[in-house]
Write an enzyme that holds these catalytic residues in place. Structure first.
Site, PDB file in Angstrom:
ATOM      1  N   LYS A   1       0.855  -1.204   0.000  1.00 41.15           N
ATOM      2  CA  LYS A   1       0.000   0.000   0.000  1.00 41.15           C
ATOM      3  C   LYS A   1       0.881   1.241   0.000  1.00 41.15           C
ATOM      4  O   LYS A   1       1.937   1.267   0.645  1.00 41.15           O
ATOM      5  CB  LYS A   1      -0.904  -0.035   1.235  1.00 41.15           C
ATOM      6  CG  LYS A   1      -1.961   1.059   1.269  1.00 41.15           C
ATOM      7  CD  LYS A   1      -2.878   0.868   2.473  1.00 41.15           C
ATOM      8  CE  LYS A   1      -3.933   1.957   2.569  1.00 41.15           C
ATOM      9  NZ  LYS A   1      -4.839   1.775   3.713  1.00 41.15           N
TER      10      LYS A   1
ATOM     11  N   SER B   1      -9.764   1.720   2.735  1.00 44.69           N
ATOM     12  CA  SER B   1      -8.944   2.500   1.824  1.00 44.69           C
ATOM     13  C   SER B   1      -7.901   1.683   1.066  1.00 44.69           C
ATOM     14  O   SER B   1      -7.360   2.147   0.075  1.00 44.69           O
ATOM     15  CB  SER B   1      -8.234   3.602   2.618  1.00 44.69           C
ATOM     16  OG  SER B   1      -7.319   3.037   3.546  1.00 44.69           O
TER      17      SER B   1
ATOM     18  N   SER C   1      -9.807  -0.560   6.936  1.00 46.04           N
ATOM     19  CA  SER C   1      -9.271  -0.435   5.575  1.00 46.04           C
ATOM     20  C   SER C   1      -8.581  -1.670   5.015  1.00 46.04           C
ATOM     21  O   SER C   1      -8.273  -1.701   3.828  1.00 46.04           O
ATOM     22  CB  SER C   1      -8.318   0.747   5.495  1.00 46.04           C
ATOM     23  OG  SER C   1      -9.073   1.917   5.362  1.00 46.04           O
TER      24      SER C   1
HETATM   25  N1  GLN Z   1     -13.232   4.060   6.428  1.00 53.79           N
HETATM   26  C1  GLN Z   1     -12.504   4.437   7.590  1.00 53.79           C
HETATM   27  C2  GLN Z   1     -12.073   5.878   7.483  1.00 53.79           C
HETATM   28  O1  GLN Z   1     -12.300   6.482   6.472  1.00 53.79           O
HETATM   29  C3  GLN Z   1     -11.326   3.533   7.809  1.00 53.79           C
HETATM   30  C4  GLN Z   1     -10.095   3.918   7.111  1.00 53.79           C
HETATM   31  C5  GLN Z   1      -8.897   3.093   7.441  1.00 53.79           C
HETATM   32  O2  GLN Z   1      -8.997   2.041   8.071  1.00 53.79           O
HETATM   33  N2  GLN Z   1      -7.730   3.574   7.038  1.00 53.79           N
HETATM   34  O3  GLN Z   1     -11.511   6.425   8.393  1.00 53.79           O
END
Ligand code: GLN
Length: 483
Positions: free
Chosen positions: A75, A150, A174
């Site tokens: 990532k 994400s 994410s």
């Molecule tokens: N969807 C969550 C957010 O937008 C989780 C994001 C993540 O785990 N990086 O914060």
């Protein structure tokens, strides 16, 4: 295309070479990358060189691990020396870290081939991978749909065979959400099991790096590889290593599983709900005792998460000022320091990141700290107590991983709160620092992946692997072929 560990076994048995295995992945990339956009940076030549070097180390017997020769996607918020790390943001476009994250060093030591950096929501903020400055990644099962976010690029790359296995990061879901949307396994480790050194911070008290793979075994082996205390991350902990082989063969006989009914009832999709009930049946058939129970706090976890995560983000993202590093607005005669900083941040950050910096600064401000931030911390402590109580009765908790199958691109464009609400199933594990895993559970009537989520007590990833392997065996497909 086989799972990473199976491919690496073939390499060890000299039935294929690391170069042949890599070329197969590169072929997939040639076929599919234009449609999917899993990667922000691809390092084909670097990967070819690594493959040769790793083959020679396998040949001379110095590399023997289960993931030697695995082609890994990373990532883009994790530093890989000499490759760009953009974090999906214009703010960091052009930033090339001169050092490796601890997890990257571990990948190299284990003989993994790092093929590139995957697309993501900007600064890991989002649930669809549409918040990337570089455009969205599309779902390999249906390119009119999102991948979940994400870590959407990592999930799609693994599902489509554009990588054998990938690293993601999980602050509020994410890893697990995109894994669920793309039909792969996603494991968020216990907070502290994996070093965060070299992970570009979003919310440091919640962030955790973890594997995304085509099988539970792949994720287990990658977890073992990544784990361990690190003097460069004071929150990392040395804990008994997970014996992946033993965990996978353990089965679930004698384990108790709590099905979190209050969370299940929040799932708006009947097929997603049924997937959880079917998983409960499978675990019962395999010898576990399954009981329905109420975990609690289901109405509060999303607000708690967004207060704490945004507060930490606003503080972490303060460093991008256009001076020390990060994007800097073009020079203008007479522009003072304040204007330079404001313009750099205004131009460098996307809308969602700005929203969170504003919310985070607000909840930390002198007048509102007690009403929001302090209250959220207290509520987080109460949530942890709910989990402590649950784990005094159950070895595992079962609940949905996602509210639905992967949504169509653009669905959440004007429904920010709707997207936030969808995180209700995943943020709890981060708030309570628990390990959690999303496991494929077949497909819905349109052929789109469904998934379920398992949680365990801190540092009990072995139980997640045991139950995950059991579900996989009983028909929550191992995605050997890729799609
Ligand atoms: N969807 C969550 C957010 O937008 C989780 C994001 C993540 O785990 N990086 O914060």
């Amino acid at each position: 295309m086989l799972s990473a560990t199976k491919t690496c076994s073939l390499i060890k048995e000299r039935r294929i070479s690391t170069t042949e295995a890599l070329e197969e992945v590169l072929g997939r990339i040639r076929d599919r990358e234009e449609d999917l956009h899993c990667y922000i940076t691809l390092d084909e030549e670097g990967a070819r060189q690594q493959a040769k070097l790793i083959q020679s180390r396998i040949d001379d017997g110095s590399l023997k691990g289960p993931l030697a020769g695995a082609v890994v996607a990373v990532k883009d918020n994790i530093c890989v020396r000499d490759l760009p790390a953009t974090c999906g943001s214009k703010m960091l476009a052009g930033f090339i870290p001169p050092y490796d994250a601890t997890v990257t060093e571990k990948l190299r030591d284990a003989g993994c081939i790092i093929i590139g950096k995957t697309n993501m929501d900007e600064f890991a903020m989002g649930s669809t991978c549409e918040n990337s400055y570089f455009g969205p990644t599309k779902n390999p099962y249906d390119t009119s749909r999102v991948t979940g976010g994400s870590s959407g690029g990592s999930a799609a790359a693994v599902a489509a065979g554009e990588a054998m296995i990938a690293l993601g990061s999980d602050t509020g879901g994410s890893i697990r959400l995109p894994a669920a949307c793309c039909g792969v396994v996603g494991l968020k480790p216990t907070y502290g099991r994996v070093s965060r050194y070299g992970l570009i911070a979003y919310a440091s008290g919640l962030d955790q790096i973890g594997p995304m793979g085509r099988s539970v075994e792949d994720c287990g082996e990658m977890l073992s590889l990544l784990s361990g205390a690190d003097s460069r991350d004071a929150t990392s902990r040395q804990w008994e290593a997970v014996d992946t082989g033993a965990a996978l063969g353990r089965g679930v006989k004698g384990l108790t599983v709590g099905l979190a009914e209050d969370y299940l009832s929040l799932c708006p999709d009947e097929e997603a709900k049924n997937a959880v009930l079917e998983a409960a049946e499978k675990l019962r058939d395999a010898g576990a005792a399954v009981e329905h129970f109420s975990l609690g706090y289901e109405k509060y976890v999303v607000p708690i998460y967004y207060i704490l995560a945004d507060a930490q983000a606003s503080s972490n993202l303060e460093r991008y000022d256009g001076i020390k590093y990060g994007y800097r607005t073009p020079f203008e005669e007479g522009q003072d320091f304040g204007q330079l900083m404001a313009r750099s941040r205004g131009e460098g950050f996307g809308g969602e990141v700005k929203r969170r910096i504003l919310v985070g600064s607000f909840v930390l401000s002198a007048g509102w700290y007690d009403a929001y931030y302090k209250k959220a911390l207290a509520a987080q402590a109460l949530l942890r107590r709910c989990f402590d109580e649950a784990f005094s009765k159950y070895d595992l908790i079962l609940m949905p991983a996602a509210p639905s199958v992967a949504p169509k691109l653009g669905v959440y464009k004007d429904d920010i709160i709707g997207a936030y609400r969808g995180d209700v199933f995943t943020v709890t594990a981060n708030l309570a620092q628990l390990p959690a895993m999303s496991i494929p559970a077949g497909v819905n009537h349109d052929g789109l992946p469904l998934a379920v989520q398992l949680m365990a007590d801190r540092f009990r990833e072995d139980l997640l692997l045991a139950a995950g392997a059991e579900l996989e065996k009983r028909g929550g497909h191992e995605n050997d072929e890729g799609i």
